[in-house]
Scaffold this active site. Structure first.
Site, PDB file in Angstrom:
ATOM      1  N   LYS A 210       0.857  -1.183   0.000  1.00 22.11           N
ATOM      2  CA  LYS A 210       0.000   0.000   0.000  1.00 22.11           C
ATOM      3  C   LYS A 210       0.893   1.233   0.000  1.00 22.11           C
ATOM      4  O   LYS A 210       1.764   1.376   0.862  1.00 22.11           O
ATOM      5  CB  LYS A 210      -0.893  -0.019   1.241  1.00 22.11           C
ATOM      6  CG  LYS A 210      -1.702   1.257   1.421  1.00 22.11           C
ATOM      7  CD  LYS A 210      -2.694   1.132   2.550  1.00 22.11           C
ATOM      8  CE  LYS A 210      -3.376   2.458   2.824  1.00 22.11           C
ATOM      9  NZ  LYS A 210      -4.385   2.363   3.866  1.00 22.11           N
TER      10      LYS A 210
ATOM     11  N   LYS B 149      -2.410  -1.474  -3.718  1.00 24.58           N
ATOM     12  CA  LYS B 149      -3.258  -0.299  -3.641  1.00 24.58           C
ATOM     13  C   LYS B 149      -2.420   0.964  -3.702  1.00 24.58           C
ATOM     14  O   LYS B 149      -1.400   1.012  -3.017  1.00 24.58           O
ATOM     15  CB  LYS B 149      -4.009  -0.365  -2.310  1.00 24.58           C
ATOM     16  CG  LYS B 149      -4.820   0.833  -1.951  1.00 24.58           C
ATOM     17  CD  LYS B 149      -5.339   0.696  -0.558  1.00 24.58           C
ATOM     18  CE  LYS B 149      -5.970   2.000  -0.159  1.00 24.58           C
ATOM     19  NZ  LYS B 149      -6.336   2.033   1.210  1.00 24.58           N
TER      20      LYS B 149
HETATM   21  C1  PBG Z   1      -7.164   3.295   6.001  1.00 24.79           C
HETATM   22  C2  PBG Z   1      -7.511   3.269   4.556  1.00 24.79           C
HETATM   23  C3  PBG Z   1      -7.393   4.284   3.588  1.00 24.79           C
HETATM   24  C4  PBG Z   1      -7.967   3.777   2.421  1.00 24.79           C
HETATM   25  C5  PBG Z   1      -8.362   2.474   2.692  1.00 24.79           C
HETATM   26  N1  PBG Z   1      -8.059   2.173   4.004  1.00 24.79           N
HETATM   27  C6  PBG Z   1      -6.891   5.685   3.705  1.00 24.79           C
HETATM   28  C7  PBG Z   1      -5.481   5.953   4.005  1.00 24.79           C
HETATM   29  O1  PBG Z   1      -4.650   5.056   4.067  1.00 24.79           O
HETATM   30  O2  PBG Z   1      -5.226   7.127   4.250  1.00 24.79           O
HETATM   31  C8  PBG Z   1      -8.130   4.510   1.138  1.00 24.79           C
HETATM   32  C9  PBG Z   1      -9.234   4.021   0.257  1.00 24.79           C
HETATM   33  C10 PBG Z   1      -9.601   4.944  -0.855  1.00 24.79           C
HETATM   34  O3  PBG Z   1      -8.976   6.002  -1.088  1.00 24.79           O
HETATM   35  O4  PBG Z   1     -10.582   4.622  -1.534  1.00 24.79           O
HETATM   36  N2  PBG Z   1      -5.839   3.293   6.323  1.00 24.79           N
END
Ligand code: PBG
Length: 325
Positions: A195, A249
Protein backbone atom coordinates in the site's frame (compact mmCIF):
# COMPACT_ATOMS: atom_id res chain seq x y z
CA UNK A 1 8.42 -11.53 -41.53
CA UNK A 2 7.27 -7.93 -41.74
CA UNK A 3 4.79 -5.86 -43.69
CA UNK A 4 3.08 -6.51 -46.10
CA UNK A 5 3.03 -10.27 -45.35
CA UNK A 6 2.26 -9.52 -41.73
CA UNK A 7 -0.83 -7.42 -41.08
CA UNK A 8 -1.84 -7.13 -37.43
CA UNK A 9 -5.17 -5.58 -38.34
CA UNK A 10 -6.38 -9.01 -39.58
CA UNK A 11 -6.71 -9.86 -35.90
CA UNK A 12 -8.91 -6.86 -35.18
CA UNK A 13 -11.11 -6.52 -38.22
CA UNK A 14 -14.41 -7.86 -36.89
CA UNK A 15 -16.17 -7.80 -33.55
CA UNK A 16 -16.19 -11.58 -33.39
CA UNK A 17 -12.44 -11.79 -34.11
CA UNK A 18 -11.81 -9.27 -31.33
CA UNK A 19 -13.98 -11.32 -29.01
CA UNK A 20 -12.07 -14.47 -29.88
CA UNK A 21 -8.84 -12.79 -28.85
CA UNK A 22 -10.08 -10.94 -25.75
CA UNK A 23 -8.01 -12.75 -23.16
CA UNK A 24 -9.20 -10.56 -20.29
CA UNK A 25 -12.79 -10.90 -19.15
CA UNK A 26 -14.42 -8.95 -16.35
CA UNK A 27 -16.71 -10.93 -14.06
CA UNK A 28 -19.04 -9.46 -11.50
CA UNK A 29 -18.02 -12.32 -9.16
CA UNK A 30 -14.60 -10.76 -8.70
CA UNK A 31 -15.89 -7.31 -7.71
CA UNK A 32 -15.79 -5.96 -4.17
CA UNK A 33 -17.83 -2.86 -3.28
CA UNK A 34 -16.57 -0.60 -0.44
CA UNK A 35 -19.17 0.83 1.99
CA UNK A 36 -19.08 3.25 4.92
CA UNK A 37 -20.92 2.71 8.21
CA UNK A 38 -21.42 5.29 10.94
CA UNK A 39 -22.83 5.26 14.50
CA UNK A 40 -26.43 6.23 15.15
CA UNK A 41 -29.73 5.20 13.68
CA UNK A 42 -31.74 5.97 10.57
CA UNK A 43 -28.77 7.52 8.80
CA UNK A 44 -28.22 7.40 5.07
CA UNK A 45 -26.23 10.49 4.13
CA UNK A 46 -24.53 11.13 0.78
CA UNK A 47 -20.75 11.55 1.08
CA UNK A 48 -19.87 14.93 -0.42
CA UNK A 49 -16.40 13.94 -1.63
CA UNK A 50 -17.45 10.62 -3.20
CA UNK A 51 -20.19 10.57 -5.81
CA UNK A 52 -22.87 7.94 -5.25
CA UNK A 53 -21.44 6.81 -1.88
CA UNK A 54 -23.25 7.07 1.47
CA UNK A 55 -22.69 6.89 5.19
CA UNK A 56 -25.13 4.29 6.51
CA UNK A 57 -25.93 3.55 10.11
CA UNK A 58 -25.97 -0.18 10.85
CA UNK A 59 -29.77 -0.37 10.87
CA UNK A 60 -29.86 0.99 7.28
CA UNK A 61 -27.14 -1.19 5.75
CA UNK A 62 -29.15 -4.33 4.94
CA UNK A 63 -31.11 -2.90 1.99
CA UNK A 64 -28.12 -1.58 0.04
CA UNK A 65 -26.23 -4.78 0.91
CA UNK A 66 -29.13 -6.78 -0.53
CA UNK A 67 -29.01 -4.68 -3.71
CA UNK A 68 -25.29 -5.41 -4.09
CA UNK A 69 -25.86 -9.11 -3.56
CA UNK A 70 -28.67 -9.11 -6.13
CA UNK A 71 -26.30 -7.64 -8.71
CA UNK A 72 -24.09 -10.71 -8.29
CA UNK A 73 -21.28 -8.87 -6.50
CA UNK A 74 -19.55 -11.31 -4.13
CA UNK A 75 -18.34 -9.07 -1.34
CA UNK A 76 -18.42 -5.71 0.35
CA UNK A 77 -15.53 -4.03 2.16
CA UNK A 78 -16.73 -2.20 5.29
CA UNK A 79 -15.19 0.98 6.69
CA UNK A 80 -16.39 2.37 10.01
CA UNK A 81 -16.62 5.67 11.83
CA UNK A 82 -16.55 5.88 15.64
CA UNK A 83 -18.80 7.85 17.96
CA UNK A 84 -15.76 9.38 19.58
CA UNK A 85 -12.11 9.43 18.58
CA UNK A 86 -9.29 9.07 21.12
CA UNK A 87 -5.52 8.67 21.12
CA UNK A 88 -5.60 4.85 21.07
CA UNK A 89 -8.53 4.49 18.67
CA UNK A 90 -10.23 2.40 21.33
CA UNK A 91 -13.67 2.31 19.70
CA UNK A 92 -12.14 0.30 16.86
CA UNK A 93 -12.19 -2.90 18.93
CA UNK A 94 -15.59 -2.38 20.54
CA UNK A 95 -18.09 -5.14 19.80
CA UNK A 96 -20.72 -2.36 19.63
CA UNK A 97 -18.87 -0.38 16.95
CA UNK A 98 -20.82 0.63 13.84
CA UNK A 99 -18.84 -1.95 11.86
CA UNK A 100 -19.65 -4.85 14.23
CA UNK A 101 -23.32 -3.89 14.33
CA UNK A 102 -23.39 -3.64 10.52
CA UNK A 103 -21.75 -7.07 10.14
CA UNK A 104 -24.41 -8.66 12.35
CA UNK A 105 -27.19 -6.99 10.33
CA UNK A 106 -25.78 -8.11 7.01
CA UNK A 107 -25.04 -11.64 8.18
CA UNK A 108 -28.60 -12.10 9.41
CA UNK A 109 -30.35 -10.43 6.47
CA UNK A 110 -28.03 -11.04 3.49
CA UNK A 111 -26.13 -14.20 4.47
CA UNK A 112 -24.92 -14.89 0.92
CA UNK A 113 -22.81 -11.73 0.78
CA UNK A 114 -19.17 -11.96 1.90
CA UNK A 115 -18.21 -9.30 4.42
CA UNK A 116 -14.66 -7.98 4.42
CA UNK A 117 -13.72 -5.38 7.05
CA UNK A 118 -10.98 -2.78 6.90
CA UNK A 119 -8.75 -3.08 9.96
CA UNK A 120 -7.00 0.21 10.67
CA UNK A 121 -7.03 2.83 13.41
CA UNK A 122 -6.93 6.04 11.36
CA UNK A 123 -10.67 6.75 11.46
CA UNK A 124 -10.70 6.04 15.22
CA UNK A 125 -7.69 8.02 16.47
CA UNK A 126 -7.99 11.73 17.31
CA UNK A 127 -4.65 12.41 15.57
CA UNK A 128 -5.74 10.54 12.40
CA UNK A 129 -2.71 8.27 12.17
CA UNK A 130 -3.05 4.55 11.47
CA UNK A 131 -1.24 3.67 14.70
CA UNK A 132 -0.62 4.60 18.31
CA UNK A 133 1.57 7.69 18.64
CA UNK A 134 4.39 7.77 21.21
CA UNK A 135 6.93 10.62 21.32
CA UNK A 136 5.62 11.94 18.00
CA UNK A 137 6.24 8.60 16.29
CA UNK A 138 4.00 5.73 15.29
CA UNK A 139 4.63 2.87 17.74
CA UNK A 140 4.54 -0.26 15.57
CA UNK A 141 4.27 -2.97 18.21
CA UNK A 142 1.59 -1.34 20.36
CA UNK A 143 -0.42 -0.61 17.24
CA UNK A 144 -0.25 -4.26 16.22
CA UNK A 145 -1.83 -5.33 19.53
CA UNK A 146 -4.74 -2.93 18.99
CA UNK A 147 -5.23 -4.06 15.41
CA UNK A 148 -5.41 -7.68 16.52
CA UNK A 149 -8.18 -6.77 18.97
CA UNK A 150 -10.02 -4.87 16.25
CA UNK A 151 -9.79 -7.83 13.85
CA UNK A 152 -10.99 -10.13 16.64
CA UNK A 153 -14.08 -7.98 17.28
CA UNK A 154 -14.92 -8.02 13.56
CA UNK A 155 -14.40 -11.77 13.27
CA UNK A 156 -16.55 -12.42 16.34
CA UNK A 157 -19.31 -10.28 14.82
CA UNK A 158 -19.17 -12.54 11.76
CA UNK A 159 -16.76 -10.96 9.25
CA UNK A 160 -15.62 -13.49 6.66
CA UNK A 161 -12.38 -11.70 5.87
CA UNK A 162 -10.44 -9.09 7.87
CA UNK A 163 -8.26 -6.70 5.89
CA UNK A 164 -5.50 -4.84 7.75
CA UNK A 165 -4.66 -1.61 5.88
CA UNK A 166 -2.31 0.06 8.37
CA UNK A 167 1.08 -1.11 6.96
CA UNK A 168 2.61 -1.89 10.39
CA UNK A 169 5.15 -4.73 10.49
CA UNK A 170 4.01 -8.03 11.96
CA UNK A 171 0.29 -7.29 12.08
CA UNK A 172 -0.75 -10.23 9.93
CA UNK A 173 1.00 -12.65 12.27
CA UNK A 174 -0.54 -11.04 15.35
CA UNK A 175 -4.02 -11.12 13.82
CA UNK A 176 -3.68 -14.76 12.72
CA UNK A 177 -2.53 -15.84 16.19
CA UNK A 178 -5.28 -13.89 17.92
CA UNK A 179 -7.98 -15.32 15.64
CA UNK A 180 -6.68 -18.88 15.99
CA UNK A 181 -6.56 -18.64 19.78
CA UNK A 182 -10.19 -17.49 19.73
CA UNK A 183 -11.26 -20.48 17.63
CA UNK A 184 -11.71 -18.31 14.54
CA UNK A 185 -9.44 -20.28 12.24
CA UNK A 186 -11.95 -19.93 9.39
CA UNK A 187 -11.75 -16.14 9.26
CA UNK A 188 -9.50 -15.24 6.33
CA UNK A 189 -6.97 -12.40 6.17
CA UNK A 190 -6.66 -10.10 3.17
CA UNK A 191 -3.60 -7.98 3.80
CA UNK A 192 -3.11 -4.61 2.20
CA UNK A 193 0.40 -5.87 1.51
CA UNK A 194 1.74 -3.24 -0.87
CA UNK A 195 0.00 0.00 0.00
CA UNK A 196 1.56 3.24 -1.17
CA UNK A 197 1.57 6.69 0.45
CA UNK A 198 -0.69 8.05 -2.28
CA UNK A 199 -2.42 11.30 -3.11
CA UNK A 200 -5.30 9.25 -4.48
CA UNK A 201 -6.81 8.59 -1.03
CA UNK A 202 -7.93 12.23 -0.79
CA UNK A 203 -11.70 11.79 -1.27
CA UNK A 204 -11.74 8.80 1.11
CA UNK A 205 -10.04 10.72 3.90
CA UNK A 206 -12.76 13.33 3.71
CA UNK A 207 -15.36 10.54 3.84
CA UNK A 208 -13.72 8.73 6.76
CA UNK A 209 -12.58 11.93 8.54
CA UNK A 210 -9.19 10.25 8.72
CA UNK A 211 -6.62 12.74 7.44
CA UNK A 212 -3.58 12.84 9.77
CA UNK A 213 -3.49 15.94 12.02
CA UNK A 214 0.28 16.21 11.79
CA UNK A 215 2.85 14.84 9.37
CA UNK A 216 1.94 12.22 6.80
CA UNK A 217 1.83 8.45 6.37
CA UNK A 218 5.22 8.03 4.74
CA UNK A 219 6.83 6.23 7.68
CA UNK A 220 4.42 3.33 7.26
CA UNK A 221 2.88 3.43 3.78
CA UNK A 222 5.25 2.72 0.90
CA UNK A 223 7.17 5.28 -1.12
CA UNK A 224 5.74 5.44 -4.67
CA UNK A 225 9.30 5.71 -5.96
CA UNK A 226 10.55 2.55 -4.25
CA UNK A 227 11.50 -0.29 -6.60
CA UNK A 228 9.09 -3.16 -7.18
CA UNK A 229 11.38 -5.40 -5.12
CA UNK A 230 10.19 -3.70 -1.93
CA UNK A 231 6.60 -4.52 -2.83
CA UNK A 232 7.53 -8.15 -3.45
CA UNK A 233 9.23 -8.35 -0.02
CA UNK A 234 6.19 -6.83 1.68
CA UNK A 235 3.92 -9.36 -0.02
CA UNK A 236 6.21 -12.32 0.72
CA UNK A 237 6.36 -11.38 4.41
CA UNK A 238 2.58 -11.09 4.68
CA UNK A 239 2.07 -14.46 2.99
CA UNK A 240 4.62 -15.93 5.38
CA UNK A 241 2.77 -14.44 8.36
CA UNK A 242 -0.48 -16.03 7.22
CA UNK A 243 -2.20 -13.74 4.73
CA UNK A 244 -4.67 -15.75 2.63
CA UNK A 245 -5.08 -13.02 0.03
CA UNK A 246 -2.94 -9.95 -0.65
CA UNK A 247 -3.75 -6.51 -2.01
CA UNK A 248 -1.99 -3.84 -3.99
CA UNK A 249 -3.26 -0.30 -3.64
CA UNK A 250 -3.87 2.05 -5.48
CA UNK A 251 -4.45 0.10 -8.69
CA UNK A 252 -4.06 1.97 -11.97
CA UNK A 253 -0.85 3.88 -11.10
CA UNK A 254 0.69 0.59 -9.82
CA UNK A 255 -0.04 -1.86 -12.64
CA UNK A 256 3.66 -2.75 -12.78
CA UNK A 257 3.52 -3.85 -9.15
CA UNK A 258 0.39 -5.94 -9.77
CA UNK A 259 2.06 -7.58 -12.72
CA UNK A 260 5.31 -8.30 -10.83
CA UNK A 261 3.34 -9.76 -7.92
CA UNK A 262 1.27 -11.91 -10.30
CA UNK A 263 4.38 -13.44 -11.79
CA UNK A 264 5.97 -14.15 -8.41
CA UNK A 265 3.10 -15.35 -6.18
CA UNK A 266 0.29 -17.87 -6.49
CA UNK A 267 -1.98 -16.42 -3.79
CA UNK A 268 -5.18 -14.58 -4.75
CA UNK A 269 -4.32 -11.01 -5.66
CA UNK A 270 -6.63 -8.05 -5.06
CA UNK A 271 -6.22 -4.53 -6.42
CA UNK A 272 -8.00 -1.48 -5.01
CA UNK A 273 -9.13 1.21 -7.44
CA UNK A 274 -9.17 3.89 -4.75
CA UNK A 275 -11.32 6.96 -4.16
CA UNK A 276 -9.09 9.36 -6.11
CA UNK A 277 -8.97 7.08 -9.12
CA UNK A 278 -12.75 6.83 -8.91
CA UNK A 279 -13.47 10.55 -8.55
CA UNK A 280 -10.97 11.48 -11.25
CA UNK A 281 -12.98 9.43 -13.75
CA UNK A 282 -16.32 10.65 -12.42
CA UNK A 283 -15.30 14.28 -12.76
CA UNK A 284 -13.65 13.91 -16.14
CA UNK A 285 -16.78 12.19 -17.44
CA UNK A 286 -19.01 14.86 -15.91
CA UNK A 287 -16.90 17.51 -17.65
CA UNK A 288 -17.56 15.76 -20.95
CA UNK A 289 -13.91 14.83 -21.37
CA UNK A 290 -14.31 11.08 -21.66
CA UNK A 291 -16.93 8.38 -21.99
CA UNK A 292 -17.76 7.23 -18.47
CA UNK A 293 -18.87 3.68 -19.22
CA UNK A 294 -15.98 2.98 -21.55
CA UNK A 295 -13.50 4.40 -19.04
CA UNK A 296 -14.90 2.25 -16.22
CA UNK A 297 -14.60 -0.95 -18.21
CA UNK A 298 -11.21 0.00 -19.65
CA UNK A 299 -9.60 0.75 -16.29
CA UNK A 300 -11.01 -2.37 -14.64
CA UNK A 301 -9.92 -4.49 -17.60
CA UNK A 302 -6.41 -3.03 -17.36
CA UNK A 303 -6.18 -3.86 -13.66
CA UNK A 304 -7.37 -7.40 -14.33
CA UNK A 305 -5.04 -7.80 -17.32
CA UNK A 306 -2.10 -6.78 -15.13
CA UNK A 307 -2.90 -9.79 -12.96
CA UNK A 308 -5.47 -8.93 -10.29
CA UNK A 309 -8.01 -11.64 -9.43
CA UNK A 310 -10.17 -9.41 -7.24
CA UNK A 311 -11.19 -5.85 -8.11
CA UNK A 312 -12.16 -3.54 -5.26
CA UNK A 313 -13.93 -0.58 -6.79
CA UNK A 314 -16.56 2.08 -6.11
CA UNK A 315 -17.72 1.36 -9.68
CA UNK A 316 -18.68 -2.23 -8.76
CA UNK A 317 -22.44 -1.65 -9.00
CA UNK A 318 -22.23 0.37 -12.21
CA UNK A 319 -19.81 -2.09 -13.80
CA UNK A 320 -22.05 -5.00 -12.79
CA UNK A 321 -24.95 -3.32 -14.57
CA UNK A 322 -22.80 -2.67 -17.63
CA UNK A 323 -21.72 -6.32 -17.76
CA UNK A 324 -25.27 -7.56 -17.32
CA UNK A 325 -25.91 -5.30 -20.32
C1 PBG B 1 -7.16 3.29 6.00
C2 PBG B 1 -7.51 3.27 4.56
C3 PBG B 1 -7.39 4.28 3.59
C4 PBG B 1 -7.97 3.78 2.42
C5 PBG B 1 -8.36 2.47 2.69
N1 PBG B 1 -8.06 2.17 4.00
C6 PBG B 1 -6.89 5.69 3.71
C7 PBG B 1 -5.48 5.95 4.00
O1 PBG B 1 -4.65 5.06 4.07
O2 PBG B 1 -5.23 7.13 4.25
C8 PBG B 1 -8.13 4.51 1.14
C9 PBG B 1 -9.23 4.02 0.26
C10 PBG B 1 -9.60 4.94 -0.85
O3 PBG B 1 -8.98 6.00 -1.09
O4 PBG B 1 -10.58 4.62 -1.53
N2 PBG B 1 -5.84 3.29 6.32
Amino acid sequence: MGFPQTRMRRLRNSPVMRRLLAGTQLHVDSFVYPMFVCPGEGIQTPIASMEGCFHYSADRIADPAQEIHSLGISAILLFGLPEKKDAQGSQSWSEQSAVCRAIRQIKSKVPGLLVITDVCLCAYTDHGHCGVVADGKIDNDRTVQNLAQMALAHARAGADIVAPSDMMDGRVQAIRQTLDQADLADTAILSYAAKYASAFYGPFRQAAHSAPEFGDRRSYQMDPAAGYQQALREIALDIDEGADLVMIKPALPYLDIISAARRRFDVPLAAYQVSGEYMMLCQAAAAGLLDRQQAILETLTAIKRAGADILITYFAKEAANLLHG
